[in-house]
Design a protein around this motif. Structure first.
Motif, mmCIF file in Angstrom:
data_model
loop_
_atom_site.group_PDB
_atom_site.id
_atom_site.type_symbol
_atom_site.label_atom_id
_atom_site.label_comp_id
_atom_site.label_asym_id
_atom_site.label_seq_id
_atom_site.Cartn_x
_atom_site.Cartn_y
_atom_site.Cartn_z
ATOM 1 N N THR A 60 35.401 53.594 33.180
ATOM 2 C CA THR A 60 36.524 52.676 33.388
ATOM 3 C C THR A 60 36.011 51.256 33.209
ATOM 4 O O THR A 60 34.808 51.008 33.210
ATOM 5 N N THR A 61 36.955 50.342 33.064
ATOM 6 C CA THR A 61 36.616 48.928 32.911
ATOM 7 C C THR A 61 37.606 48.087 33.712
ATOM 8 O O THR A 61 38.735 48.525 33.963
ATOM 9 N N THR A 62 37.164 46.901 34.110
ATOM 10 C CA THR A 62 38.089 45.982 34.780
ATOM 11 C C THR A 62 38.933 45.217 33.753
ATOM 12 O O THR A 62 39.811 44.441 34.132
ATOM 13 N N ALA A 63 38.653 45.398 32.462
ATOM 14 C CA ALA A 63 39.454 44.772 31.402
ATOM 15 C C ALA A 63 40.784 45.514 31.281
ATOM 16 O O ALA A 63 40.847 46.728 31.473
ATOM 17 N N ALA A 64 41.832 44.759 30.925
ATOM 18 C CA ALA A 64 43.180 45.348 30.813
ATOM 19 C C ALA A 64 43.357 45.973 29.434
ATOM 20 O O ALA A 64 44.183 45.558 28.637
ATOM 21 N N GLN A 109 36.408 48.156 40.383
ATOM 22 C CA GLN A 109 35.285 49.040 40.670
ATOM 23 C C GLN A 109 35.411 49.559 42.102
ATOM 24 O O GLN A 109 35.930 48.884 42.969
ATOM 25 N N GLY A 110 34.925 50.769 42.299
ATOM 26 C CA GLY A 110 34.818 51.279 43.661
ATOM 27 C C GLY A 110 36.057 51.950 44.212
ATOM 28 O O GLY A 110 36.059 52.366 45.366
ATOM 29 N N THR A 133 41.516 40.764 47.344
ATOM 30 C CA THR A 133 41.417 42.187 47.644
ATOM 31 C C THR A 133 41.758 42.985 46.391
ATOM 32 O O THR A 133 42.484 42.487 45.525
ATOM 33 N N THR A 134 41.249 44.196 46.314
ATOM 34 C CA THR A 134 41.618 45.079 45.199
ATOM 35 C C THR A 134 42.951 45.775 45.484
ATOM 36 O O THR A 134 43.463 46.496 44.629
ATOM 37 N N ALA A 135 43.500 45.574 46.681
ATOM 38 C CA ALA A 135 44.810 46.142 47.020
ATOM 39 C C ALA A 135 45.909 45.330 46.327
ATOM 40 O O ALA A 135 45.781 44.119 46.161
ATOM 41 N N ALA A 136 46.992 46.014 45.956
ATOM 42 C CA ALA A 136 48.090 45.355 45.235
ATOM 43 C C ALA A 136 49.034 44.686 46.223
ATOM 44 O O ALA A 136 50.203 45.038 46.344
ATOM 45 N N MET A 137 48.520 43.705 46.947
ATOM 46 C CA MET A 137 49.244 43.078 48.052
ATOM 47 C C MET A 137 49.948 41.792 47.672
ATOM 48 O O MET A 137 50.665 41.226 48.505
ATOM 49 N N VAL A 188 42.938 42.223 42.505
ATOM 50 C CA VAL A 188 42.018 41.758 41.466
ATOM 51 C C VAL A 188 40.707 42.506 41.669
ATOM 52 O O VAL A 188 40.327 42.810 42.801
ATOM 53 N N ALA A 189 40.078 42.834 40.562
ATOM 54 C CA ALA A 189 38.783 43.518 40.644
ATOM 55 C C ALA A 189 37.758 42.563 41.226
ATOM 56 O O ALA A 189 37.892 41.341 41.121
ATOM 57 N N GLN A 190 36.746 43.124 41.820
ATOM 58 C CA GLN A 190 35.638 42.312 42.310
ATOM 59 C C GLN A 190 34.834 41.802 41.113
ATOM 60 O O GLN A 190 34.760 42.457 40.083
#
Lengths: 308, 308
Positions: free
Chosen positions: A107-111, A173-174, B108-112, B171-173
């Protein structure tokens, strides 16, 4: 022995903080019948130690450790190099339990959505990619091996006679995000269906395929201390797979200044804002969009690898 | 001395892999006039070492290191505890360069989307949150301090007389994503405008505000080895800030089985799938949606803190 032929290795977690593919493999193990494969298939976690630690890698990116030199150098005790040797000794084409095909799921953080990557342009890889592209409709990225920089090579898939990389994003990630799981599962179903078509003689290469050939990677603008001093320019609604023309906005500097793309021809960016590429000096990669005829002999090689 | 009163500390990078706020502070430094503050304001990177390493923390989550006990224990050499002491000694209300208010900016990686968090329910924090909520329209999460578990406390904002946390996601870390930068900037503008209104006597608390009171956190279902064996159920289009009723789908197990929410009342989840919370045993947090009257004396305390 039949099991020595036409076996597929499905790898997830080559990077330990990319948790989508390991999750799919875990579900497949818990649910017999899920993602049934038309040929003998082994699944494994590429980097179990990094996966346990929820880190991309422990000592070194595993997906740069499969060079001849590193695999041969027994004095090298980098944890990922040892793991690369283990994988090749166990499942490599000349290993104890030989496999001829490999699918390495990332996977990637790129859209970027879902895409299929070939590392280099081996005919069998291109043929497999063409079939998957045709079946699932996702873009194909032909990554160029730079033989002048062997330390940048060492990709897992190159140790098998035929191998593809799946990339699905954006996802942080994670985490296991269900949307990304579903996209990756759809690709994997396509890959397995295509191999089934190959085994039953139904596979037929498309006449042409659109590919994105790697041209170069660009680093972030940085100050003297190496600090990133720009982000991707907000004026583009989508970065990946869309044309970037000479003079288009590229970076927005911390000063508010816009830096435009200075290239001489239109390019198509990929891997824009991949979190792990900062340390590799990559803000985005540039490709050239091209239409090619998938190599017919590539399909022959692929069919040969699938036959007992 | 005037500078000892009414000063605001803006902190980004309390978690080193949350790069949005540090980027905003970097742009503010490069562009005089950007995000002008109505009161003397100092900016700093919470955890510069972790920021340099692009990691959440080095030894221990900095945002759990601000307990009395840890700050006092000079034998403790955990890097983040030392950093916490540095910040308090430098910018704390009794420090060399005292500040009375702090804003700690996170992602956060949560969609908040964007939200404002108070740690505990101190009246001045609630009043400030109410004003920001009114100005910017984002939800308010009242996190409950669990005094029985001091090791879970130790939040940065608690060391200042008044402090808020901003959370923006998903947002990704490890990346600077422009959309998240814009959302965070909008919140920060709201925070600064509200403080300006306080200084000019224009600030007026809303009669009521909607808050989300922390009830509990739920861990992922795990197997005997501690391995996560479920993901969030895909049947909900949105997880954060939307009601979860008793009997609603909650987890999708690796076996394909659905686990429903077994609580007795409707709750509102937040921090669903925050990547860093796996190690804390948190899959999501549950809140109770409530309408409250912001405390008028909280505004008085806030105004008092702003006055020279």
């Amino acid at each position: 022995m039949d099991h020595q032929h036409g076996r597929l290795l499905l790898v997830g977690g080559t990077h330990g903080n990319e948790r989508t593919a390991p999750w799919i493999l875990q579900c497949r193990q818990a649910q017999p019948g899920l993602l049934a494969s038309p040929l003998p298939t082994t699944t494994c976690i590429g980097n179990p130690e990094a996966y346990g630690a929820n880190r991309r890698y422990m000592d070194r990116d595993l997906n740069r450790c499969f060079t001849e030199a590193l695999l041969r150098d027994q004095s090298c005790t980098i944890r990922e190099v040892i793991r690369a040797r283990e994988l090749v000794d166990a499942y490599g084409p000349g290993g104890r339990d030989p496999h001829r095909l490999v699918l390495d799921m990332h996977t990637t953080t790129a859209a970027m959505g879902s895409s299929v990557v070939t590392v280099g342009e081996r005919p069998a890889d291109l043929a497999w990619a063409a079939l998957v592209h045709q079946a699932v409709g996702m873009p194909v990225y032909l990554f160029r091996i730079n033989e002048d920089h062997p330390e940048e090579c060492g990709f897992l898939v190159r140790r098998w006679p035929c191998g593809l990389v799946l990339e699905v994003g954006p996802v942080a990630q994670g985490i296991v995000a269900v949307g990304t799981v579903q996209k990756t599962t759809a690709c994997l179903e396509g890959v397995l269906a295509v191999l089934g078509d190959c085994l039953t003689g139904k596979a037929k290469l498309p006449e042409t395929m659109v590919v994105h050939r790697h041209l170069a990677s660009l680093d972030w603008p940085r100050d003297r201390d190496g600090r990133q001093i720009a982000c991707l320019h907000p004026d583009r609604p989508q970065w990946d797979w869309t044309p970037l023309h000479p003079g288009d906005p590229l970076f927005l500097m911390e000063t508010g200044e816009t830096v435009t793309y200075q290239g001489e021809e239109t390019v198509w960016p990929v891997f824009c804002n991949e979190a792990s590429y900062g340390e590799k000096g990559i803000a985005l990669s540039l490709t050239k969009r091209d239409t090619m005829t998938p190599p017919a002999h590539g399909l022959e090689v692929l069919l040969g690898l699938l036959r007992p």
